[in-house]
Write a protein that holds these residues in place. Structure first.
Motif, PDB file in Angstrom:
ATOM      1  N   GLY A 115     133.469  27.171  73.918  1.00 54.70           N
ATOM      2  CA  GLY A 115     132.942  28.095  72.924  1.00 54.70           C
ATOM      3  C   GLY A 115     132.418  27.389  71.695  1.00 54.70           C
ATOM      4  O   GLY A 115     132.531  27.902  70.578  1.00 54.70           O
ATOM      5  N   GLY A 116     131.829  26.223  71.880  1.00 57.97           N
ATOM      6  CA  GLY A 116     131.299  25.442  70.769  1.00 57.97           C
ATOM      7  C   GLY A 116     130.078  26.076  70.126  1.00 57.97           C
ATOM      8  O   GLY A 116     129.649  27.183  70.481  1.00 57.97           O
ATOM      9  N   PHE A 117     129.471  25.366  69.183  1.00 57.32           N
ATOM     10  CA  PHE A 117     128.358  25.905  68.395  1.00 57.32           C
ATOM     11  C   PHE A 117     127.159  26.282  69.256  1.00 57.32           C
ATOM     12  O   PHE A 117     126.352  27.113  68.856  1.00 57.32           O
ATOM     13  CB  PHE A 117     127.922  24.883  67.346  1.00 57.32           C
ATOM     14  N   HIS A 118     127.048  25.661  70.432  1.00 57.22           N
ATOM     15  CA  HIS A 118     125.919  25.959  71.323  1.00 57.22           C
ATOM     16  C   HIS A 118     125.932  27.404  71.812  1.00 57.22           C
ATOM     17  O   HIS A 118     124.898  27.937  72.224  1.00 57.22           O
ATOM     18  CB  HIS A 118     125.952  25.022  72.528  1.00 57.22           C
ATOM     19  N   SER A 119     127.096  28.038  71.762  1.00 53.79           N
ATOM     20  CA  SER A 119     127.244  29.388  72.322  1.00 53.79           C
ATOM     21  C   SER A 119     127.219  30.476  71.253  1.00 53.79           C
ATOM     22  O   SER A 119     127.396  31.656  71.577  1.00 53.79           O
ATOM     23  CB  SER A 119     128.562  29.481  73.097  1.00 53.79           C
ATOM     24  N   LYS A 120     126.964  30.098  70.007  1.00 50.75           N
ATOM     25  CA  LYS A 120     127.028  31.054  68.899  1.00 50.75           C
ATOM     26  C   LYS A 120     125.620  31.473  68.464  1.00 50.75           C
ATOM     27  O   LYS A 120     124.662  30.708  68.562  1.00 50.75           O
ATOM     28  CB  LYS A 120     127.760  30.432  67.702  1.00 50.75           C
ATOM     29  N   VAL A 121     125.521  32.684  67.946  1.00 51.63           N
ATOM     30  CA  VAL A 121     124.290  33.142  67.299  1.00 51.63           C
ATOM     31  C   VAL A 121     124.420  32.858  65.808  1.00 51.63           C
ATOM     32  O   VAL A 121     125.306  33.381  65.133  1.00 51.63           O
ATOM     33  CB  VAL A 121     124.043  34.638  67.535  1.00 51.63           C
ATOM     34  N   TRP A 122     123.554  31.996  65.303  1.00 52.07           N
ATOM     35  CA  TRP A 122     123.587  31.563  63.918  1.00 52.07           C
ATOM     36  C   TRP A 122     122.782  32.527  63.046  1.00 52.07           C
ATOM     37  O   TRP A 122     121.838  33.169  63.522  1.00 52.07           O
ATOM     38  CB  TRP A 122     123.003  30.151  63.789  1.00 52.07           C
ATOM     39  N   ASP A 123     123.138  32.601  61.767  1.00 54.40           N
ATOM     40  CA  ASP A 123     122.282  33.284  60.802  1.00 54.40           C
ATOM     41  C   ASP A 123     121.113  32.365  60.460  1.00 54.40           C
ATOM     42  O   ASP A 123     121.182  31.146  60.668  1.00 54.40           O
ATOM     43  CB  ASP A 123     123.076  33.634  59.543  1.00 54.40           C
ATOM     44  N   ARG A 124     120.040  32.940  59.900  1.00 56.56           N
ATOM     45  CA  ARG A 124     118.843  32.136  59.696  1.00 56.56           C
ATOM     46  C   ARG A 124     118.120  32.546  58.415  1.00 56.56           C
ATOM     47  O   ARG A 124     118.233  33.680  57.948  1.00 56.56           O
ATOM     48  CB  ARG A 124     117.884  32.294  60.882  1.00 56.56           C
ATOM     49  N   ARG A 125     117.378  31.589  57.863  1.00 53.73           N
ATOM     50  CA  ARG A 125     116.458  31.837  56.762  1.00 53.73           C
ATOM     51  C   ARG A 125     115.192  31.040  57.058  1.00 53.73           C
ATOM     52  O   ARG A 125     115.249  29.824  57.249  1.00 53.73           O
ATOM     53  CB  ARG A 125     117.060  31.405  55.432  1.00 53.73           C
ATOM     54  N   VAL A 126     114.054  31.723  57.100  1.00 56.86           N
ATOM     55  CA  VAL A 126     112.808  31.104  57.553  1.00 56.86           C
ATOM     56  C   VAL A 126     111.822  31.007  56.398  1.00 56.86           C
ATOM     57  O   VAL A 126     111.636  31.959  55.641  1.00 56.86           O
ATOM     58  CB  VAL A 126     112.179  31.932  58.699  1.00 56.86           C
ATOM     59  N   VAL A 127     111.207  29.818  56.251  1.00 56.02           N
ATOM     60  CA  VAL A 127     110.039  29.643  55.400  1.00 56.02           C
ATOM     61  C   VAL A 127     108.844  29.561  56.334  1.00 56.02           C
ATOM     62  O   VAL A 127     108.763  28.660  57.177  1.00 56.02           O
ATOM     63  CB  VAL A 127     110.145  28.378  54.535  1.00 56.02           C
ATOM     64  N   TYR A 128     107.925  30.469  56.208  1.00 59.69           N
ATOM     65  CA  TYR A 128     106.866  30.717  57.184  1.00 59.69           C
ATOM     66  C   TYR A 128     106.213  29.433  57.689  1.00 59.69           C
ATOM     67  O   TYR A 128     105.627  28.672  56.917  1.00 59.69           O
ATOM     68  CB  TYR A 128     105.811  31.626  56.568  1.00 59.69           C
ATOM     69  N   LYS A 129     106.369  29.177  58.980  1.00 58.56           N
ATOM     70  CA  LYS A 129     105.716  28.088  59.724  1.00 58.56           C
ATOM     71  C   LYS A 129     106.072  26.683  59.236  1.00 58.56           C
ATOM     72  O   LYS A 129     105.524  25.709  59.739  1.00 58.56           O
ATOM     73  CB  LYS A 129     104.201  28.261  59.721  1.00 58.56           C
ATOM     74  N   GLU A 130     106.997  26.582  58.291  1.00 58.97           N
ATOM     75  CA  GLU A 130     107.326  25.256  57.752  1.00 58.97           C
ATOM     76  C   GLU A 130     108.744  24.812  58.059  1.00 58.97           C
ATOM     77  O   GLU A 130     108.968  23.692  58.517  1.00 58.97           O
ATOM     78  CB  GLU A 130     107.099  25.247  56.239  1.00 58.97           C
ATOM     79  N   LYS A 131     109.714  25.686  57.815  1.00 60.48           N
ATOM     80  CA  LYS A 131     111.093  25.289  58.048  1.00 60.48           C
ATOM     81  C   LYS A 131     111.963  26.508  58.302  1.00 60.48           C
ATOM     82  O   LYS A 131     111.607  27.642  57.957  1.00 60.48           O
ATOM     83  CB  LYS A 131     111.644  24.487  56.869  1.00 60.48           C
ATOM     84  N   VAL A 132     113.112  26.254  58.904  1.00 53.43           N
ATOM     85  CA  VAL A 132     114.113  27.299  59.098  1.00 53.43           C
ATOM     86  C   VAL A 132     115.486  26.681  58.879  1.00 53.43           C
ATOM     87  O   VAL A 132     115.755  25.554  59.308  1.00 53.43           O
ATOM     88  CB  VAL A 132     114.012  27.948  60.504  1.00 53.43           C
ATOM     89  N   ASP A 133     116.331  27.401  58.160  1.00 52.58           N
ATOM     90  CA  ASP A 133     117.719  27.008  57.956  1.00 52.58           C
ATOM     91  C   ASP A 133     118.604  27.922  58.801  1.00 52.58           C
ATOM     92  O   ASP A 133     118.487  29.146  58.737  1.00 52.58           O
ATOM     93  CB  ASP A 133     118.122  27.162  56.488  1.00 52.58           C
ATOM     94  N   PHE A 134     119.486  27.309  59.584  1.00 57.48           N
ATOM     95  CA  PHE A 134     120.465  28.057  60.356  1.00 57.48           C
ATOM     96  C   PHE A 134     121.849  27.867  59.725  1.00 57.48           C
ATOM     97  O   PHE A 134     122.201  26.755  59.317  1.00 57.48           O
ATOM     98  CB  PHE A 134     120.500  27.582  61.811  1.00 57.48           C
ATOM     99  N   TYR A 135     122.632  28.948  59.693  1.00 59.52           N
ATOM    100  CA  TYR A 135     123.955  28.922  59.080  1.00 59.52           C
ATOM    101  C   TYR A 135     124.995  29.447  60.065  1.00 59.52           C
ATOM    102  O   TYR A 135     124.741  30.393  60.790  1.00 59.52           O
ATOM    103  CB  TYR A 135     123.993  29.821  57.838  1.00 59.52           C
ATOM    104  N   TYR A 136     126.171  28.807  60.028  1.00 60.22           N
ATOM    105  CA  TYR A 136     127.267  29.310  60.846  1.00 60.22           C
ATOM    106  C   TYR A 136     128.585  28.975  60.150  1.00 60.22           C
ATOM    107  O   TYR A 136     128.741  27.873  59.597  1.00 60.22           O
ATOM    108  CB  TYR A 136     127.249  28.677  62.238  1.00 60.22           C
ATOM    109  N   VAL A 137     129.520  29.919  60.186  1.00 62.08           N
ATOM    110  CA  VAL A 137     130.868  29.684  59.668  1.00 62.08           C
ATOM    111  C   VAL A 137     131.830  29.686  60.846  1.00 62.08           C
ATOM    112  O   VAL A 137     132.000  30.700  61.532  1.00 62.08           O
ATOM    113  CB  VAL A 137     131.274  30.749  58.637  1.00 62.08           C
TER     114      VAL A 137
END
Length: 357
Positions: A115-137
């Motif tokens: 059940g490691g991080f590969h199996s989790k749905v992360w939260d996200r914040r997207v900057v259009y076409k440039e970058k995305v930040d994924f968050y997980y607790v």
């Protein structure tokens, strides 16, 4: 071969454990595009121009979220954690207290457990076409690891054809951490045969031999006069079938950690260079991490069918996983993976693409 194109976003609209999944696309002005999913904070597709200027997808993966949910290989493109690679018997000790992660790779815990991080749905914040930040607790005790761990993984695509992956984590209890990305690359194009023709160079003098369960023995061995010597450019296939106990123990290929020259000042240094003679696509991997796991797809068995409709067979990809050393919590002489409250774990890896004419 069909023309390479990005997956369709609506095929990644799904719900897992009450959270919606999505496909996020980053693009630059030089024809490079990367598709990412918040399921596993993973790379789904990475399209770069080849020497003819034709778009080529260089990452193995699937056209829909269902492909990932049913895949035999669960680590395609994922962010791996809480602890990448193996922990012997899934056991480690912090301040005299022993913690256990359920083994999921023979007797050992691999890539943070089932059940490691590969199996989790992360939260996200997207900057259009440039970058995305994924968050997980990750909650205290998740998969047996101590501490509430807050993790951020940032993907940024530059106009210099670099995909920059930045990691950051904090904990409220002493814990261990080892994060990496597990993209399966084929610079001939996803699903286009094996990677044995790829020319690889790893500027590392030493690697870590492993036991029969692929746990480091504790010896740090010179690569000189071994099949593990990639200090000069050579094809992946040149020595892969050499009679060698280390290669045989990894199902006839490489699945070993290289000891890199240490980065200074937090600036990523070159860990590997690899290119395809067929497409001319070159990948440079730079990192702040002390280790690099070379894996040559030895356990791919053709049961997963990729976006081109072709089976992913043995040697159908390579992985260059930047990380700390396997089983580091049980080897005090390895670079430490201990993270304490008040400390910030930070790491950066860059995948830099270019073309050899």
């Amino acid at each position: 071969m069909k023309p390479y194109k990005l997956p369709e976003e609506h095929l990644f609209d799904h719900q897992i454990s009450g959270k919606h999944t999505h496909l996020i696309v980053l693009e630059n002005n030089r024809g490079v595009a990367v598709a990412l999913s918040d399921y596993g904070a993973r790379i789904v597709s990475l399209i770069v121009p080849d020497k003819q200027g034709d778009p080529t997808d260089v990452v193995l993966g699937f056209d829909s979220i269902q492909g990932y949910l049913s895949a035999q290989e669960p680590y395609h493109g994922v962010t791996v954690g809480r602890f990448a690679n193996r922990i012997a018997s899934g056991r480690f000790t912090i301040d005299g207290e022993t913690f256990s992660v359920q083994p999921n790779n023979g007797p050992n815990a691999l890539h943070g457990g089932a059940g490691g991080f590969h199996s989790k749905v992360w939260d996200r914040r997207v900057v259009y076409k440039e970058k995305v930040d994924f968050y997980y607790v990750s909650t205290d005790g998740e998969e047996g690891f101590p501490g509430r761990l807050s993790v951020m993984v940032k993907y940024r695509l530059t106009d210099e054809n670099e995909l920059v992956i930045s990691y950051r984590a904090e904990t409220d209890k002493p814990t261990v951490i080892n994060l990496t990305n597990h993209a399966f690359f084929n610079l001939n194009g996803e699903g286009n045969g094996d990677v044995l023709d790829h020319i690889l160079e790893i500027p590392a003098d030493k690697y870590l031999p492993v036991d029969e369960t692929q746990i480091p023995t504790g010896v740090v061995e010179a690569v000189e006069n071994t099949p593990f010597d990639f200090r000069g450019p050579k094809s992946i296939g040149q020595d892969i079938k050499t009679a060698n106990d280390q290669l045989a123990g990894a199902n006839g290929g490489y699945d070993h950690n290289y000891v890199l020259n240490p980065a200074t000042g937090g600036i990523p240094t070159l860990a590997a260079t690899i290119h395809s003679p067929l497409t001319g696509i070159r990948l440079d991997v730079l990192t702040t991490e002390p280790g690099l796991q070379l894996y040559t797809g030895n356990f791919l068995n053709g049961k997963d069918i990729g976006r081109q409709g072709n089976p992913y067979g043995k040697y159908g990809a390579f992985c260059l996983e930047t990380q700390h050393f396997p089983d580091a919590p049980n080897h005090p002489d390895f670079p430490s993976t201990l993270l304490l409250p008040g400390q910030v774990f930070q790491s950066e890896t860059r995948y830099r693409f270019s073309v050899l004419k």
